[in-house]
Design a protein around this motif. Structure first.
Motif, PDB file in Angstrom:
ATOM      1  N   LEU A 161       0.828  -1.206   0.000  1.00 60.78           N
ATOM      2  CA  LEU A 161       0.000   0.000   0.000  1.00 60.78           C
ATOM      3  C   LEU A 161       0.864   1.259   0.000  1.00 60.78           C
ATOM      4  O   LEU A 161       0.592   2.213  -0.739  1.00 60.78           O
ATOM      5  CB  LEU A 161      -0.918  -0.002   1.220  1.00 60.78           C
ATOM      6  CG  LEU A 161      -1.807   1.232   1.409  1.00 60.78           C
ATOM      7  CD1 LEU A 161      -2.734   1.413   0.207  1.00 60.78           C
ATOM      8  CD2 LEU A 161      -2.613   1.125   2.694  1.00 60.78           C
ATOM      9  N   ARG A 162       1.917   1.254   0.820  1.00 54.93           N
ATOM     10  CA  ARG A 162       2.785   2.437   0.895  1.00 54.93           C
ATOM     11  C   ARG A 162       3.490   2.684  -0.425  1.00 54.93           C
ATOM     12  O   ARG A 162       3.632   3.834  -0.864  1.00 54.93           O
ATOM     13  CB  ARG A 162       3.815   2.236   2.014  1.00 54.93           C
ATOM     14  CG  ARG A 162       4.568   3.511   2.362  1.00 54.93           C
ATOM     15  CD  ARG A 162       3.639   4.463   3.088  1.00 54.93           C
ATOM     16  NE  ARG A 162       4.379   5.576   3.650  1.00 54.93           N
ATOM     17  CZ  ARG A 162       4.201   6.845   3.284  1.00 54.93           C
ATOM     18  NH1 ARG A 162       3.300   7.141   2.366  1.00 54.93           N
ATOM     19  NH2 ARG A 162       4.890   7.798   3.842  1.00 54.93           N
ATOM     20  N   ALA A 163       3.939   1.628  -1.081  1.00 53.24           N
ATOM     21  CA  ALA A 163       4.604   1.780  -2.377  1.00 53.24           C
ATOM     22  C   ALA A 163       3.648   2.379  -3.400  1.00 53.24           C
ATOM     23  O   ALA A 163       4.029   3.253  -4.192  1.00 53.24           O
ATOM     24  CB  ALA A 163       5.127   0.431  -2.859  1.00 53.24           C
ATOM     25  N   ALA A 164       2.389   1.930  -3.389  1.00 53.05           N
ATOM     26  CA  ALA A 164       1.397   2.479  -4.315  1.00 53.05           C
ATOM     27  C   ALA A 164       1.125   3.949  -4.019  1.00 53.05           C
ATOM     28  O   ALA A 164       0.992   4.774  -4.940  1.00 53.05           O
ATOM     29  CB  ALA A 164       0.110   1.665  -4.233  1.00 53.05           C
ATOM     30  N   GLN A 165       1.040   4.296  -2.741  1.00 53.10           N
ATOM     31  CA  GLN A 165       0.823   5.695  -2.365  1.00 53.10           C
ATOM     32  C   GLN A 165       1.976   6.577  -2.842  1.00 53.10           C
ATOM     33  O   GLN A 165       1.760   7.684  -3.357  1.00 53.10           O
ATOM     34  CB  GLN A 165       0.664   5.809  -0.851  1.00 53.10           C
ATOM     35  CG  GLN A 165      -0.610   5.201  -0.305  1.00 53.10           C
ATOM     36  CD  GLN A 165      -0.626   5.153   1.219  1.00 53.10           C
ATOM     37  OE1 GLN A 165       0.430   5.188   1.866  1.00 53.10           O
ATOM     38  NE2 GLN A 165      -1.813   5.082   1.790  1.00 53.10           N
ATOM     39  N   LEU A 166       3.196   6.091  -2.679  1.00 51.29           N
ATOM     40  CA  LEU A 166       4.358   6.862  -3.114  1.00 51.29           C
ATOM     41  C   LEU A 166       4.378   7.018  -4.629  1.00 51.29           C
ATOM     42  O   LEU A 166       4.715   8.098  -5.149  1.00 51.29           O
ATOM     43  CB  LEU A 166       5.645   6.184  -2.642  1.00 51.29           C
ATOM     44  CG  LEU A 166       5.912   6.230  -1.139  1.00 51.29           C
ATOM     45  CD1 LEU A 166       7.081   5.320  -0.777  1.00 51.29           C
ATOM     46  CD2 LEU A 166       6.200   7.657  -0.684  1.00 51.29           C
ATOM     47  N   TYR A 167       4.039   5.955  -5.332  1.00 52.25           N
ATOM     48  CA  TYR A 167       3.993   6.039  -6.792  1.00 52.25           C
ATOM     49  C   TYR A 167       2.990   7.107  -7.228  1.00 52.25           C
ATOM     50  O   TYR A 167       3.292   7.944  -8.090  1.00 52.25           O
ATOM     51  CB  TYR A 167       3.611   4.679  -7.381  1.00 52.25           C
ATOM     52  CG  TYR A 167       3.349   4.720  -8.865  1.00 52.25           C
ATOM     53  CD1 TYR A 167       4.392   4.569  -9.776  1.00 52.25           C
ATOM     54  CD2 TYR A 167       2.057   4.927  -9.359  1.00 52.25           C
ATOM     55  CE1 TYR A 167       4.149   4.626 -11.146  1.00 52.25           C
ATOM     56  CE2 TYR A 167       1.817   4.981 -10.718  1.00 52.25           C
ATOM     57  CZ  TYR A 167       2.862   4.832 -11.609  1.00 52.25           C
ATOM     58  OH  TYR A 167       2.619   4.901 -12.963  1.00 52.25           O
ATOM     59  N   ASN A 168       1.811   7.095  -6.633  1.00 49.45           N
ATOM     60  CA  ASN A 168       0.782   8.075  -7.005  1.00 49.45           C
ATOM     61  C   ASN A 168       1.215   9.496  -6.649  1.00 49.45           C
ATOM     62  O   ASN A 168       0.945  10.445  -7.406  1.00 49.45           O
ATOM     63  CB  ASN A 168      -0.540   7.733  -6.312  1.00 49.45           C
ATOM     64  CG  ASN A 168      -1.184   6.491  -6.891  1.00 49.45           C
ATOM     65  OD1 ASN A 168      -1.053   6.207  -8.078  1.00 49.45           O
ATOM     66  ND2 ASN A 168      -1.882   5.724  -6.053  1.00 49.45           N
ATOM     67  N   ALA A 169       1.888   9.643  -5.507  1.00 51.93           N
ATOM     68  CA  ALA A 169       2.372  10.964  -5.117  1.00 51.93           C
ATOM     69  C   ALA A 169       3.425  11.467  -6.101  1.00 51.93           C
ATOM     70  O   ALA A 169       3.460  12.660  -6.455  1.00 51.93           O
ATOM     71  CB  ALA A 169       2.951  10.915  -3.706  1.00 51.93           C
ATOM     72  N   CYS A 170       4.274  10.562  -6.542  1.00 53.15           N
ATOM     73  CA  CYS A 170       5.306  10.921  -7.512  1.00 53.15           C
ATOM     74  C   CYS A 170       4.684  11.316  -8.848  1.00 53.15           C
ATOM     75  O   CYS A 170       5.036  12.352  -9.433  1.00 53.15           O
ATOM     76  CB  CYS A 170       6.268   9.754  -7.683  1.00 53.15           C
ATOM     77  SG  CYS A 170       7.558  10.020  -8.919  1.00 53.15           S
ATOM     78  N   LYS A 171       3.747  10.511  -9.330  1.00 50.91           N
ATOM     79  CA  LYS A 171       3.110  10.798 -10.627  1.00 50.91           C
ATOM     80  C   LYS A 171       2.314  12.094 -10.582  1.00 50.91           C
ATOM     81  O   LYS A 171       2.189  12.799 -11.591  1.00 50.91           O
ATOM     82  CB  LYS A 171       2.209   9.636 -11.027  1.00 50.91           C
ATOM     83  CG  LYS A 171       2.938   8.325 -11.262  1.00 50.91           C
ATOM     84  CD  LYS A 171       3.911   8.395 -12.434  1.00 50.91           C
ATOM     85  CE  LYS A 171       3.211   8.321 -13.763  1.00 50.91           C
ATOM     86  NZ  LYS A 171       4.154   8.211 -14.890  1.00 50.91           N
ATOM     87  N   ALA A 172       1.774  12.420  -9.399  1.00 50.56           N
ATOM     88  CA  ALA A 172       0.984  13.652  -9.270  1.00 50.56           C
ATOM     89  C   ALA A 172       1.837  14.893  -9.491  1.00 50.56           C
ATOM     90  O   ALA A 172       1.311  15.967  -9.810  1.00 50.56           O
ATOM     91  CB  ALA A 172       0.324  13.712  -7.886  1.00 50.56           C
ATOM     92  N   THR A 173       3.155  14.762  -9.326  1.00 52.98           N
ATOM     93  CA  THR A 173       4.046  15.901  -9.556  1.00 52.98           C
ATOM     94  C   THR A 173       4.449  16.017 -11.024  1.00 52.98           C
ATOM     95  O   THR A 173       5.167  16.952 -11.395  1.00 52.98           O
ATOM     96  CB  THR A 173       5.325  15.773  -8.705  1.00 52.98           C
ATOM     97  OG1 THR A 173       6.089  14.633  -9.146  1.00 52.98           O
ATOM     98  CG2 THR A 173       4.984  15.616  -7.230  1.00 52.98           C
TER      99      THR A 173
END
Length: 251
Positions: free
Chosen positions: A95-107
């Motif tokens: 879950l944390r890896a997915a959250q980080l991926y989404n946060a990265c893509k949002a930038t």
């Protein structure tokens, strides 16, 4: 911890048989202190604190134009006739890896997930592949994931991840694993020239109990596993048994 208690009690029995009663009493007292110290939470709380406390719960991440998120495995579970599932201790990491991926893509930056873990439990499928299915259900596209399927240990996670990361050449790397596992993982990854930013996928807390609790014994054993892994690394380094240290990735 239970093995240590058994050895202490066995030693006390031998001392009593030799009529060294005073020494035997001291060993029994030490076993009792350890039994209650672990079971009631004091010992595992102390052990876990030094493993987890150096890391922020929500670290600030300065995403670069090209980023790599490395997710380490924590086992799989056989669920009847259904496909293998991530283990209880892996869900937080996934879950944390997915959250980080989404946060990265949002930038608007480039981001790639590297999932590391082989079939260490002999369940018939690599951990990384099992986690990949879970990550796809969380919306991570296949094109943004790579799978390292050979590693059986944390050491091999680092060793086998290096060529994949070197090929991708990220400008910033993030390592996702359990909070209790970060210290040892970072040590091993640094040996292979990989210096990622640590992010915990889960945190552990001992229970304060008046009566010894099995959960606290589980945590104490998990913490001791980490400390022994760190000790083994340092001993192997001193004896020259580890692979040669690699140059820093990207240098």
């Amino acid at each position: 911890m239970l093995a240590i208690l058994f050895v202490l009690l066995l030693g006390a029995a031998c001392l009593y048989r030799l009529r060294w009663r005073r020494t035997g009493n001291l060993v029994v007292a030490a076993a009792a202190v350890l039994f209650f110290g672990v079971g009631c939470g004091a010992v595992p709380r102390m052990l876990i604190r030094s493993l987890q406390s150096p890391y922020d719960v929500e670290p600030a991440i300065a995403w670069a134009p090209r980023n790599a998120i490395v997710l380490l495995g924590a086992g799989t579970v056989v669920a009847g006739d259904e496909p293998l599932q991530p283990s209880y201790f892996a869900d937080g990491r996934v879950l944390r890896a997915a959250q980080l991926y989404n946060a990265c893509k949002a930038t608007g930056r480039e981001c790639h997930l590297f999932v590391s873990g082989g079939d260490s439990q002999d369940h018939g499928e690599a951990e990384s592949v099992v986690y990949g299915r879970a990550l796809r259900k969380l919306g991570i596209p296949e094109a943004d994931m790579s799978f390292e399927t050979r590693s059986m240990t944390t050491w091999q996670n680092a060793q086998f991840s290096r060529p994949l990361l070197a090929s991708y050449a990220p400008q910033h790397m993030v390592l996702v694993t359990s909070g209790i596992h970060l210290r040892r993982s970072l040590l091993y990854f640094a040996h292979f020239g990989i210096e990622p930013q640590p992010v915990a996928g889960d945190w552990l807390n001992a229970r304060r109990e008046w009566i010894p609790d099995s959960w606290n014994y589980l945590l104490a054993d998990a913490a001791m596993h980490e400390y022994l892994g760190i000790l083994r690394y340092r001993v192997y380094n001193a004896l020259g048994w580890n692979a040669p240290k690699a140059a820093r990735l990207g240098s």
